[in-house]
Design a protein around this motif. Structure first.
Motif, mmCIF file in Angstrom:
data_model
loop_
_atom_site.group_PDB
_atom_site.id
_atom_site.type_symbol
_atom_site.label_atom_id
_atom_site.label_comp_id
_atom_site.label_asym_id
_atom_site.label_seq_id
_atom_site.Cartn_x
_atom_site.Cartn_y
_atom_site.Cartn_z
ATOM 1 N N TRP A 147 11.185 10.901 0.106
ATOM 2 C CA TRP A 147 10.636 12.204 0.495
ATOM 3 C C TRP A 147 11.640 13.340 0.331
ATOM 4 O O TRP A 147 11.245 14.468 0.043
ATOM 5 C CB TRP A 147 10.086 12.159 1.917
ATOM 6 C CG TRP A 147 11.099 12.004 3.015
ATOM 7 C CD1 TRP A 147 11.451 10.846 3.639
ATOM 8 C CD2 TRP A 147 11.875 13.034 3.614
ATOM 9 N NE1 TRP A 147 12.411 11.097 4.588
ATOM 10 C CE2 TRP A 147 12.690 12.440 4.601
ATOM 11 C CE3 TRP A 147 11.965 14.429 3.429
ATOM 12 C CZ2 TRP A 147 13.588 13.153 5.384
ATOM 13 C CZ3 TRP A 147 12.858 15.144 4.205
ATOM 14 C CH2 TRP A 147 13.656 14.516 5.170
ATOM 15 N N TYR A 210 4.906 14.499 6.488
ATOM 16 C CA TYR A 210 5.186 13.599 5.360
ATOM 17 C C TYR A 210 4.021 13.542 4.371
ATOM 18 O O TYR A 210 4.213 13.681 3.154
ATOM 19 C CB TYR A 210 5.510 12.188 5.876
ATOM 20 C CG TYR A 210 5.679 11.177 4.763
ATOM 21 C CD1 TYR A 210 6.813 11.188 3.951
ATOM 22 C CD2 TYR A 210 4.695 10.222 4.497
ATOM 23 C CE1 TYR A 210 6.965 10.272 2.920
ATOM 24 C CE2 TYR A 210 4.840 9.305 3.478
ATOM 25 C CZ TYR A 210 5.974 9.333 2.690
ATOM 26 O OH TYR A 210 6.124 8.432 1.657
ATOM 27 N N ASN A 211 2.799 13.350 4.894
ATOM 28 C CA ASN A 211 1.649 13.233 3.998
ATOM 29 C C ASN A 211 1.468 14.486 3.143
ATOM 30 O O ASN A 211 1.219 14.396 1.933
ATOM 31 C CB ASN A 211 0.373 12.979 4.808
ATOM 32 C CG ASN A 211 0.280 11.533 5.284
ATOM 33 O OD1 ASN A 211 1.237 10.771 5.164
ATOM 34 N ND2 ASN A 211 -0.857 11.169 5.845
ATOM 35 N N ASN A 212 1.584 15.660 3.732
ATOM 36 C CA ASN A 212 1.379 16.899 2.982
ATOM 37 C C ASN A 212 2.493 17.138 1.970
ATOM 38 O O ASN A 212 2.250 17.658 0.869
ATOM 39 C CB ASN A 212 1.268 18.084 3.940
ATOM 40 C CG ASN A 212 -0.044 18.076 4.706
ATOM 41 O OD1 ASN A 212 -1.010 17.424 4.298
ATOM 42 N ND2 ASN A 212 -0.094 18.784 5.823
ATOM 43 N N LYS A 215 1.630 14.959 -0.859
ATOM 44 C CA LYS A 215 0.457 15.462 -1.586
ATOM 45 C C LYS A 215 0.868 16.534 -2.589
ATOM 46 O O LYS A 215 0.393 16.552 -3.734
ATOM 47 C CB LYS A 215 -0.580 16.031 -0.603
ATOM 48 C CG LYS A 215 -1.338 14.966 0.173
ATOM 49 C CD LYS A 215 -2.278 15.601 1.195
ATOM 50 C CE LYS A 215 -2.970 14.553 2.044
ATOM 51 N NZ LYS A 215 -3.855 15.158 3.068
ATOM 52 N N PRO A 232 0.191 5.590 4.030
ATOM 53 C CA PRO A 232 -0.805 6.142 4.966
ATOM 54 C C PRO A 232 -2.168 6.328 4.296
ATOM 55 O O PRO A 232 -2.251 6.770 3.143
ATOM 56 C CB PRO A 232 -0.193 7.494 5.359
ATOM 57 C CG PRO A 232 1.283 7.307 5.192
ATOM 58 C CD PRO A 232 1.437 6.378 4.012
ATOM 59 N N ASP A 234 -4.646 8.380 4.630
ATOM 60 C CA ASP A 234 -4.983 9.734 4.197
ATOM 61 C C ASP A 234 -4.330 10.055 2.854
ATOM 62 O O ASP A 234 -4.954 10.631 1.955
ATOM 63 C CB ASP A 234 -4.521 10.736 5.258
ATOM 64 C CG ASP A 234 -4.645 12.183 4.809
ATOM 65 O OD1 ASP A 234 -5.731 12.572 4.349
ATOM 66 O OD2 ASP A 234 -3.650 12.928 4.921
ATOM 67 N N LEU A 235 -3.084 9.658 2.703
ATOM 68 C CA LEU A 235 -2.345 9.916 1.466
ATOM 69 C C LEU A 235 -2.880 9.060 0.318
ATOM 70 O O LEU A 235 -3.051 9.530 -0.803
ATOM 71 C CB LEU A 235 -0.857 9.649 1.705
ATOM 72 C CG LEU A 235 0.121 9.942 0.575
ATOM 73 C CD1 LEU A 235 -0.020 11.370 0.070
ATOM 74 C CD2 LEU A 235 1.560 9.679 1.041
ATOM 75 N N GLU A 236 -3.159 7.805 0.614
ATOM 76 C CA GLU A 236 -3.689 6.908 -0.412
ATOM 77 C C GLU A 236 -5.053 7.389 -0.903
ATOM 78 O O GLU A 236 -5.353 7.343 -2.112
ATOM 79 C CB GLU A 236 -3.789 5.484 0.131
ATOM 80 C CG GLU A 236 -4.036 4.442 -0.941
ATOM 81 C CD GLU A 236 -3.742 3.030 -0.469
ATOM 82 O OE1 GLU A 236 -3.710 2.135 -1.331
ATOM 83 O OE2 GLU A 236 -3.542 2.818 0.741
ATOM 84 N N TYR A 238 -6.094 10.496 -0.903
ATOM 85 C CA TYR A 238 -5.838 11.697 -1.701
ATOM 86 C C TYR A 238 -5.422 11.328 -3.120
ATOM 87 O O TYR A 238 -5.919 11.896 -4.108
ATOM 88 C CB TYR A 238 -4.741 12.521 -1.024
ATOM 89 C CG TYR A 238 -4.474 13.874 -1.680
ATOM 90 C CD1 TYR A 238 -5.243 14.984 -1.344
ATOM 91 C CD2 TYR A 238 -3.458 14.026 -2.627
ATOM 92 C CE1 TYR A 238 -5.007 16.220 -1.936
ATOM 93 C CE2 TYR A 238 -3.217 15.260 -3.223
ATOM 94 C CZ TYR A 238 -3.989 16.348 -2.867
ATOM 95 O OH TYR A 238 -3.759 17.562 -3.466
#
Length: 269
Positions: A147, A210-212, A215, A232, A234-236, A238
């Protein structure tokens, strides 16, 4: 991979930092390319808990000396280099006393994230690009891990969009489950906008978790590798909607053939 130039940019790398999913794959992937005839360069931050004497880091004077502007502050860029002897692999370290002298990576001894991790990520991304420009080395692939390296795709596609050295470079973003809790500094979006990146192109970073962050990274990458099983949801989700090549997770013992095929058939078109 004969003669292909691959730039690896990572938050962490063994043997300089403890082994985890990011540091291990950040080592194994360039080792694989190196053993298959590719030309590689590796960049990572020079965290203060890296033992310079043991790993024989030394400053490269001809590459050091410039200042990077981070949120309207001049921050000196120091470049160090070391070699992984058994693999004959050279590693470049992005250093700055203000950001990387402390004896830790991302958190203090109580586990609290450093409040300037956002600026450290900006400095690292800009430092890598400026150093590669000084090396005058034009990579075919730029493979990003971790990250703290994840702002690099954005900066390459926005701030350095007109840089001829990277005109034909394809950016691959490896996505891991290992991130950070909470958010980075809430002003991250303003600090990136200070560099001339339109805020509307990074709206997700108004909540810099982290997710954003990832993204935005995959938005500006040309291809994505799912480098862990526990990404995560949500990330997967996306990533599954992206209109670009995505390599599903493969375990370490099977990664070489999968990554090489992905490089050759999906990234290097």
């Amino acid at each position: 991979m004969n003669g292909k130039k691959i730039l690896f940019v990572s938050s962490e790398l063994v043997p300089y930092l403890p082994e985890n999913e990011v540091s291990l794959m950040s080592y194994e992937t360039p080792r694989m390319v190196n053993s298959n005839g590719g030309q590689i360069r590796i960049f990572m931050p020079r965290f203060g808990n890296i033992n310079e004497r043991r790993h024989q880091l030394h400053e490269v004077i001809r590459l050091s000396g410039m200042n990077l502007v981070i949120n309207d502050m001049d921050m000196p860029l120091i470049i160090k280099v070391a070699s992984i002897p058994r693999e004959r692999i050279q590693v470049y370290f992005i250093d700055n006393d203000e950001y990387f002298k402390r004896k830790a990576t991302f958190t203090d001894e109580d586990g609290n994230a450093f409040p300037d991790n956002d600026e450290r990520a900006i400095f690292f991304a800009k430092g890598v690009v400026e150093t590669v420009k000084k090396l005058n080395w034009s990579p075919d692939i730029i493979h990003v891990h971790g990250w703290m390296a994840s702002l690099l795709p954005l900066y390459l596609k926005k701030l350095y969009a007109d840089e001829p050295l990277f005109a034909d470079s394809q950016i691959v973003m490896s996505v891991y489950g290992q991130g950070f809790d909470g958010t980075l500094d809430k002003d991250l979006i303003k600090k990136i906008a200070f560099d001339g990146v339109p805020e509307e192109s990074i709206e997700a970073l108004s909540e810099p978790n982290y997710n954003n962050l990832l993204k935005v990274a995959v938005d500006y990458a040309d291809a994505v590798i799912l480098a862990a099983e526990d990404i995560p949801a949500d990330l997967e989700d996306y990533i599954s909607k992206l209109d670009k090549p995505v390599l599903p997770f493969v375990p370490l013992q099977e990664f070489e053939e999968a990554y090489m095929n992905f490089y050759n058939t999906k990234v290097l078109k």
